[in-house]
Design a protein around this motif. Sequence first.
Motif, mmCIF file in Angstrom:
data_model
loop_
_atom_site.group_PDB
_atom_site.id
_atom_site.type_symbol
_atom_site.label_atom_id
_atom_site.label_comp_id
_atom_site.label_asym_id
_atom_site.label_seq_id
_atom_site.Cartn_x
_atom_site.Cartn_y
_atom_site.Cartn_z
ATOM 1 N N ARG A 309 53.032 62.411 30.240
ATOM 2 C CA ARG A 309 51.766 62.660 30.930
ATOM 3 C C ARG A 309 50.595 62.780 29.971
ATOM 4 O O ARG A 309 49.561 62.136 30.156
ATOM 5 C CB ARG A 309 51.862 63.942 31.756
ATOM 6 N N SER A 310 50.731 63.613 28.948
ATOM 7 C CA SER A 310 49.576 64.024 28.143
ATOM 8 C C SER A 310 49.597 63.412 26.753
ATOM 9 O O SER A 310 50.657 63.100 26.195
ATOM 10 C CB SER A 310 49.546 65.554 28.030
ATOM 11 N N THR A 311 48.395 63.306 26.181
ATOM 12 C CA THR A 311 48.252 62.795 24.822
ATOM 13 C C THR A 311 48.828 63.790 23.818
ATOM 14 O O THR A 311 49.015 64.972 24.142
ATOM 15 C CB THR A 311 46.769 62.572 24.492
ATOM 16 N N PRO A 312 49.120 63.342 22.587
ATOM 17 C CA PRO A 312 49.613 64.282 21.563
ATOM 18 C C PRO A 312 48.686 65.472 21.352
ATOM 19 O O PRO A 312 49.149 66.579 21.067
ATOM 20 C CB PRO A 312 49.700 63.406 20.305
ATOM 21 N N GLN A 313 47.369 65.255 21.501
ATOM 22 C CA GLN A 313 46.417 66.350 21.279
ATOM 23 C C GLN A 313 46.566 67.436 22.353
ATOM 24 O O GLN A 313 46.552 68.638 22.039
ATOM 25 C CB GLN A 313 44.983 65.796 21.289
ATOM 26 N N VAL A 314 46.723 67.029 23.590
ATOM 27 C CA VAL A 314 46.906 68.002 24.670
ATOM 28 C C VAL A 314 48.247 68.705 24.524
ATOM 29 O O VAL A 314 48.349 69.929 24.669
ATOM 30 C CB VAL A 314 46.796 67.311 26.047
ATOM 31 N N VAL A 315 49.291 67.947 24.217
ATOM 32 C CA VAL A 315 50.636 68.519 24.052
ATOM 33 C C VAL A 315 50.656 69.499 22.884
ATOM 34 O O VAL A 315 51.296 70.556 22.947
ATOM 35 C CB VAL A 315 51.673 67.393 23.855
ATOM 36 N N HIS A 316 49.949 69.182 21.807
ATOM 37 C CA HIS A 316 49.897 70.057 20.636
ATOM 38 C C HIS A 316 49.305 71.415 21.004
ATOM 39 O O HIS A 316 49.809 72.470 20.598
ATOM 40 C CB HIS A 316 49.068 69.390 19.543
ATOM 41 N N LEU A 317 48.230 71.369 21.798
ATOM 42 C CA LEU A 317 47.610 72.617 22.238
ATOM 43 C C LEU A 317 48.565 73.400 23.145
ATOM 44 O O LEU A 317 48.700 74.623 23.014
ATOM 45 C CB LEU A 317 46.306 72.318 22.977
ATOM 46 N N ALA A 318 49.239 72.707 24.055
ATOM 47 C CA ALA A 318 50.175 73.372 24.962
ATOM 48 C C ALA A 318 51.310 74.038 24.184
ATOM 49 O O ALA A 318 51.678 75.191 24.447
ATOM 50 C CB ALA A 318 50.739 72.362 25.963
ATOM 51 N N ASN A 319 51.852 73.323 23.217
ATOM 52 C CA ASN A 319 52.926 73.904 22.400
ATOM 53 C C ASN A 319 52.423 75.107 21.605
ATOM 54 O O ASN A 319 53.125 76.114 21.465
ATOM 55 C CB ASN A 319 53.486 72.847 21.444
ATOM 56 N N GLY A 320 51.195 75.001 21.082
ATOM 57 C CA GLY A 320 50.631 76.119 20.323
ATOM 58 C C GLY A 320 50.418 77.345 21.179
ATOM 59 O O GLY A 320 50.611 78.477 20.736
ATOM 60 N N LEU A 321 50.037 77.132 22.428
ATOM 61 C CA LEU A 321 49.837 78.237 23.363
ATOM 62 C C LEU A 321 51.141 78.980 23.612
ATOM 63 O O LEU A 321 51.201 80.214 23.595
ATOM 64 C CB LEU A 321 49.264 77.690 24.671
ATOM 65 N N LEU A 322 52.228 78.237 23.829
ATOM 66 C CA LEU A 322 53.522 78.868 24.092
ATOM 67 C C LEU A 322 54.140 79.472 22.834
ATOM 68 O O LEU A 322 54.954 80.391 22.928
ATOM 69 C CB LEU A 322 54.500 77.852 24.689
ATOM 70 N N ALA A 323 53.755 78.951 21.685
ATOM 71 C CA ALA A 323 54.319 79.479 20.441
ATOM 72 C C ALA A 323 53.947 80.940 20.234
ATOM 73 O O ALA A 323 54.640 81.664 19.507
ATOM 74 C CB ALA A 323 53.839 78.640 19.255
ATOM 75 N N GLN A 324 52.864 81.395 20.873
ATOM 76 C CA GLN A 324 52.441 82.790 20.750
ATOM 77 C C GLN A 324 53.063 83.690 21.818
ATOM 78 O O GLN A 324 52.850 84.894 21.824
ATOM 79 C CB GLN A 324 50.914 82.866 20.878
#
Length: 750
Positions: A309-324
């Motif tokens: 669904r999402s570009t690497p940039q959007v996915v990167h932000l999503a992963n960073g959000l869950l990493a916290q």
Amino acid sequence: MTSATHSSLFPQVPTAADHAVPPRDADAVLDGLDPEQREVATALHGPVCVLAGAGTGKTRAITHRIAYGVRAGILPPASVLAVTFTNRAAGEMRGRLRLLGAGGVQARTFHSAALRQLQYFWPKAVGGEVPRLVERKIQLVAEAAARCRIRLDRNELRDVTGEIEWSKVTQTVPEDYPAAAAKVARETPRDPAEITRIYGTYEQLKRDRGVIDFEDVLLLTVGILQDRPDIADQVRRQYQHFVVDEYQDVSPLQQRLLELWLGDRDNLCVVGDASQTIYSFTGATPDHLLDFRTRHPNATVVKLVRDYRSTPQVVHLANGLLAQARGRAAEHRLALVSQREAGPEPVYQEYPDEPAEAEGTARRIRELLDAGVPASEVAVLYRINAQSEVYEQALADQGVPYQLRGAERFFERPEVREAGVALRGAARAGANDTMLDAAEDLPSQVRAVLGTKGWTAEPPAGSGAVRDRWESLAALVRLAEQFAASRAAAGDGTGAGLAEFVAELDERAAAQHAPTVEGVTLASLHAAKGLEWDAVFLVGLTEGMMPITYAKTDEQVEEERRLLYVGVTRARVHLTLSWALSRAPGGRASRRASRFLTGLRPGSGARGAAAGGAGGIERGSGSRRKRRGPVQCRVCGRTLTDAGEMKLMRCEGCPSDLDEALYERLREWRMEQAKELGQPAYCVFTDKTLMAIAEAVPATESELAGISGVGRRKLDRFGADVLALCAGEEPPGKAADEPSDEAADEPSEG
């Protein structure tokens, strides 16, 4: 393997409409699936648990699993029950299954499946007719509170109703409510003893009137299946294979119903993502998903992490959000891997106040639309529905059509009802209807019929009621085109006539499975679950709103983080996250950005550069405005904070020197302008602005410009008319005769 390599091997996940030709056999059903999706599709025996991240093609995987089983002769279609949580999702699943050659499979919500069984077995189990279903319980709850002599305001009434719903799905009886709420540290809207009394009285009222609510549908079905083994056996003979989507949202009551459907069998496939658990306030819990392997040690477990669904940039932000994130759900988070080409970095924007945030968002949306992005592929998502009004105004000022998700249901709109009557009449007339003489196929027949109701090949200008009506009719035209194409693809082109299309509309109306309407979507984050857009604007991301003020415990705060994660993962390409430092213009800049953005947006923490990518933080153009001091009531001198009061320059309760005759003339003039522009009246001036004008009675352009809600554009467009009306004269000309698209290119200051 890089995401680029993945992307070349496995195409973007298509919808059912993308299948030009139905699969020729069982093996062809597997074509185009990635290795993990194929593993899901071929795991047809025993318990199966699919842990599927956002955008990883879970619906594709499970529908192909069902279709593969049916086409291979392993799963008889009538023996399969696929369960999900919304009518829209169930309708989408049925459409995909039909195109894959598995049209006989039942795909329903928990409530829909339970209601059918309740209606069928009630005469045998209880006798007589099923009690009437109450669709809105809030009125009964209000009556119950009144009988208990407990006064509830509107918000408390809604919250107490929510507590009753939570109690029922967690199988908590009235007398056990205080202990159950205390056990899970639930913040109750009223004293638990009061809620117990209201809950008990509510149940008694229902019994007295012979009615049931939606939760009763599940409770009564569970009761019948528990008490009548013969009926339970009959259901189990009918349904032998179960698929449950969004399993992280299952409540204890739904889990109990599922167990009764299953009996001692294990032909169950569940799909879910603990990181998307956002409905715990309704009784949903990810524990059933997380404990699945404990209950079924021999389960096949498949993880879907390729995000189509999402570009690497959007996915990167999503992963960073869950990493916290912290907690049990966070321990089972899935790290997504984007399969798309690179896109723009997420944008972080700070504004001085909420109106500036709304205006800035509307301007960016107008830019996207002018660049070719369809309005239906843009969404503005917020935490609570009360935030929508300022965005409705800002989009209207920019001439951008929009639709409120969760507002009036599509099939209940007057124009859709009228269209249904017209289509039904044309279907009955058939070959005798001269209107259809030149129509060669279904889409052209639908266009001909709807042409009599206001549909045209080109949309009308503006974004008001006329455009809304056209968009509804246009959605029906597109639906006819999709329906004819799907029937042709399935080899059933002869069965795509008006009568069949009307039957499809009736089925969709019964399931509230609405087609897509052109217009920017305004929705709460909760309502956005399960949807996606090319461009998403996440607005109002301040402490106190995200996380919401009443999220007190660590668990509640983590659910707010998951809610933001759901919002982020709705975006395919463009993602903007914004917040405002104050509520109203001139207010104290005391707000700060959400804690969830710390470490993600540049300069907000040590992890900013690593986790946040290169997406820059921008100051909204509104921040260049000259800041005004506190606005004070011109009657009593009190500092004003409410936007409506600031517009009037006085407290709501302070005496008004309103010129009522002028106010009525202004309202009549506004009605004429709105009608000619084809826009809602408030797009010309809001009621509060007209009231402020009628109180101030400005004599000059500068005096009119000093009234909140009269910006430069509206001053140029309507100023002469308004000043003439204030002077008791006739307006010099109709502003609606001016080119209406000029406003679309100018920032709104009104």
